[in-house]
Design an enzyme around this catalytic site. Sequence first.
Site, PDB file in Angstrom:
ATOM      1  N   SER A   1       0.822  -1.217   0.000  1.00 27.65           N
ATOM      2  CA  SER A   1       0.000   0.000   0.000  1.00 27.65           C
ATOM      3  C   SER A   1       0.857   1.268   0.000  1.00 27.65           C
ATOM      4  CB  SER A   1      -0.930   0.019   1.215  1.00 27.65           C
ATOM      5  OG  SER A   1      -1.585   1.272   1.255  1.00 27.65           O
ATOM      6  N   LEU A   2       0.526   2.174  -0.920  1.00 26.83           N
ATOM      7  CA  LEU A   2       1.243   3.442  -0.988  1.00 26.83           C
ATOM      8  C   LEU A   2       0.475   4.549  -0.269  1.00 26.83           C
ATOM      9  CD1 LEU A   2       2.497   3.350  -4.704  1.00 26.83           C
ATOM     10  CD2 LEU A   2       3.646   2.561  -2.645  1.00 26.83           C
TER      11      LEU A   2
ATOM     12  N   LYS B   1     -13.227  -4.694   2.293  1.00 23.08           N
ATOM     13  CA  LYS B   1     -14.105  -3.568   1.963  1.00 23.08           C
ATOM     14  C   LYS B   1     -15.595  -3.881   2.179  1.00 23.08           C
ATOM     15  CE  LYS B   1     -10.932  -1.294  -1.149  1.00 23.08           C
ATOM     16  NZ  LYS B   1     -10.680  -0.637  -2.409  1.00 23.08           N
TER      17      LYS B   1
ATOM     18  N   ASN C   1     -14.278   2.013   1.713  1.00 26.79           N
ATOM     19  CA  ASN C   1     -12.818   2.143   1.763  1.00 26.79           C
ATOM     20  C   ASN C   1     -12.355   3.261   2.706  1.00 26.79           C
ATOM     21  OD1 ASN C   1     -13.580   4.303   0.041  1.00 26.79           O
ATOM     22  ND2 ASN C   1     -11.503   4.366  -0.756  1.00 26.79           N
TER      23      ASN C   1
ATOM     24  N   ASP D   1     -13.777   5.188  -3.633  1.00 25.09           N
ATOM     25  CA  ASP D   1     -13.222   4.524  -4.828  1.00 25.09           C
ATOM     26  C   ASP D   1     -14.029   4.886  -6.070  1.00 25.09           C
ATOM     27  OD1 ASP D   1     -11.141   3.082  -3.651  1.00 25.09           O
ATOM     28  OD2 ASP D   1     -12.429   1.390  -3.147  1.00 25.09           O
TER      29      ASP D   1
ATOM     30  N   GLY E   1     -13.530  -8.981 -14.555  1.00 23.75           N
ATOM     31  CA  GLY E   1     -13.458  -9.212 -13.109  1.00 23.75           C
ATOM     32  C   GLY E   1     -14.763  -8.900 -12.414  1.00 23.75           C
TER      33      GLY E   1
ATOM     34  N   ASN F   1     -16.137 -12.601 -15.712  1.00 21.11           N
ATOM     35  CA  ASN F   1     -15.287 -12.993 -14.584  1.00 21.11           C
ATOM     36  C   ASN F   1     -15.012 -14.482 -14.648  1.00 21.11           C
ATOM     37  OD1 ASN F   1     -14.004 -12.243 -12.021  1.00 21.11           O
ATOM     38  ND2 ASN F   1     -15.488 -13.646 -11.110  1.00 21.11           N
TER      39      ASN F   1
HETATM   40  P1  ATR Z   1     -10.198  -8.413  -4.176  1.00 18.00           P
HETATM   41  O1  ATR Z   1     -11.319  -8.288  -3.214  1.00 18.00           O
HETATM   42  O2  ATR Z   1      -8.855  -8.338  -3.613  1.00 18.00           O
HETATM   43  O3  ATR Z   1     -10.410  -7.616  -5.425  1.00 18.00           O
HETATM   44  P2  ATR Z   1     -11.187 -10.615  -5.213  1.00 18.00           P
HETATM   45  O4  ATR Z   1     -12.478 -10.075  -4.722  1.00 18.00           O
HETATM   46  O5  ATR Z   1     -10.910 -12.065  -5.042  1.00 18.00           O
HETATM   47  O6  ATR Z   1     -10.093  -9.881  -4.549  1.00 18.00           O
HETATM   48  O7  ATR Z   1     -11.025 -10.207  -6.746  1.00 18.00           O
HETATM   49  C1  ATR Z   1      -9.980 -10.550  -7.562  1.00 18.00           C
HETATM   50  C2  ATR Z   1     -10.482 -10.580  -8.996  1.00 18.00           C
HETATM   51  O8  ATR Z   1      -9.439 -11.050  -9.863  1.00 18.00           O
HETATM   52  C3  ATR Z   1     -11.631 -11.539  -9.197  1.00 18.00           C
HETATM   53  O9  ATR Z   1     -12.455 -11.059 -10.231  1.00 18.00           O
HETATM   54  C4  ATR Z   1     -10.911 -12.815  -9.598  1.00 18.00           C
HETATM   55  O10 ATR Z   1     -11.687 -13.744 -10.298  1.00 18.00           O
HETATM   56  P3  ATR Z   1     -12.464 -14.910  -9.476  1.00 18.00           P
HETATM   57  O11 ATR Z   1     -13.721 -14.278  -8.965  1.00 18.00           O
HETATM   58  O12 ATR Z   1     -12.705 -15.959 -10.456  1.00 18.00           O
HETATM   59  O13 ATR Z   1     -11.532 -15.338  -8.368  1.00 18.00           O
HETATM   60  C5  ATR Z   1      -9.875 -12.235 -10.526  1.00 18.00           C
HETATM   61  N1  ATR Z   1      -8.757 -13.123 -10.729  1.00 18.00           N
HETATM   62  C6  ATR Z   1      -7.767 -13.409  -9.859  1.00 18.00           C
HETATM   63  N2  ATR Z   1      -6.874 -14.260 -10.419  1.00 18.00           N
HETATM   64  C7  ATR Z   1      -7.317 -14.510 -11.696  1.00 18.00           C
HETATM   65  C8  ATR Z   1      -6.836 -15.295 -12.800  1.00 18.00           C
HETATM   66  N3  ATR Z   1      -5.706 -15.983 -12.718  1.00 18.00           N
HETATM   67  N4  ATR Z   1      -7.545 -15.278 -13.948  1.00 18.00           N
HETATM   68  C9  ATR Z   1      -8.685 -14.578 -14.056  1.00 18.00           C
HETATM   69  N5  ATR Z   1      -9.197 -13.812 -13.039  1.00 18.00           N
HETATM   70  C10 ATR Z   1      -8.527 -13.778 -11.890  1.00 18.00           C
END
Ligand code: ATR
Length: 271
Positions: free
Chosen positions: A14-15, A66, A87, A102, A129, A152
């Site tokens: 974190s910055l 969050k 956040n 955000d 995502g 996603n």
């Molecule tokens: P955060 O809350 O930290 O954003 P998260 O809610 O798990 O973490 O979100 C990470 C995002 O990156 C998700 O959309 C995740 O997809 P999944 O819902 O399928 O986990 C995506 N993500 C992480 N690694 C990935 C990968 N190797 N390929 C595609 N999507 C990925």
Amino acid sequence: MKKYLVIGNPIEHSLSPLIHNYWMKKYKLIDSIYEKRKVEEKDLKDVIKEIRDDEIAGVNVTVPFKKRIIPFLDELDFTAKETESVNTIYKVKKKIIGCNTDSSGFFQTIINFIPGEASMNSKHVFILGAGGVTSSIIYPLHKRGLKITVSNRTRKRTEELKKKFPKIEVLDWGQRPLVFDIVINTTSVGLTKSDKIDINFDNCKKNKKILFYDLIYNPKETNFLKEARLRGNKTVNGQMMFLNQAICAFNLWTNIKPTIDKETLKLLSND
Ligand code: ATR
């Protein structure tokens, strides 16, 4: 001493402390300090108690808390309610308030790349995502009537988003709309320099109008953005969203709206 914190796990990257401590010094808030703290879910209750007891003046929340922080708060601002994502936290008249900066931080950035707010709802945005931050991205676009397609890796999470934002279109991971104006990476793919998103954007070649936007700001240029730049597309990384959300948080806590000066940008580029 007024203590501020960013909590998350992991938190090393974190910055926020760098930026907020710089602003605290710049605006002569000499009794204020901003730290980072790695926490587990079981610690969230205690952090909120520290705010209640005036041991902490304000908190930024980052991944993966969050949403999970919400049950511990007394009130949410409108955007935090709509996105189910907090956040920024502070106390007003004995009430612990959760805010989402955000979403406006993102929108203030993207608006610079969408000329003419009037024609905005004719734009098509493809979002990669459905993680913690994605609802903050969809919310201001959905509200303004842009066409939104979300994809996603885990389909169930996009279906959850559709319950909240019924007008979005959902695609399986790996699929993409034939045409779109903006594509936004909200996944964590790219945080490691060698990460690659396995979706073919070859037919976007030389279309300078298509914007490739990655919320990641460290590394500065992910493969997603590098490939877009080499194809001749427009690119933008997550640095301005990060700064804009930090400005809003600082403003909520101190009533001061920091300006982005050369030193602020230097702090981010030195990392
Ligand atoms: P955060 O809350 O930290 O954003 P998260 O809610 O798990 O973490 O979100 C990470 C995002 O990156 C998700 O959309 C995740 O997809 P999944 O819902 O399928 O986990 C995506 N993500 C992480 N690694 C990935 C990968 N190797 N390929 C595609 N999507 C990925």
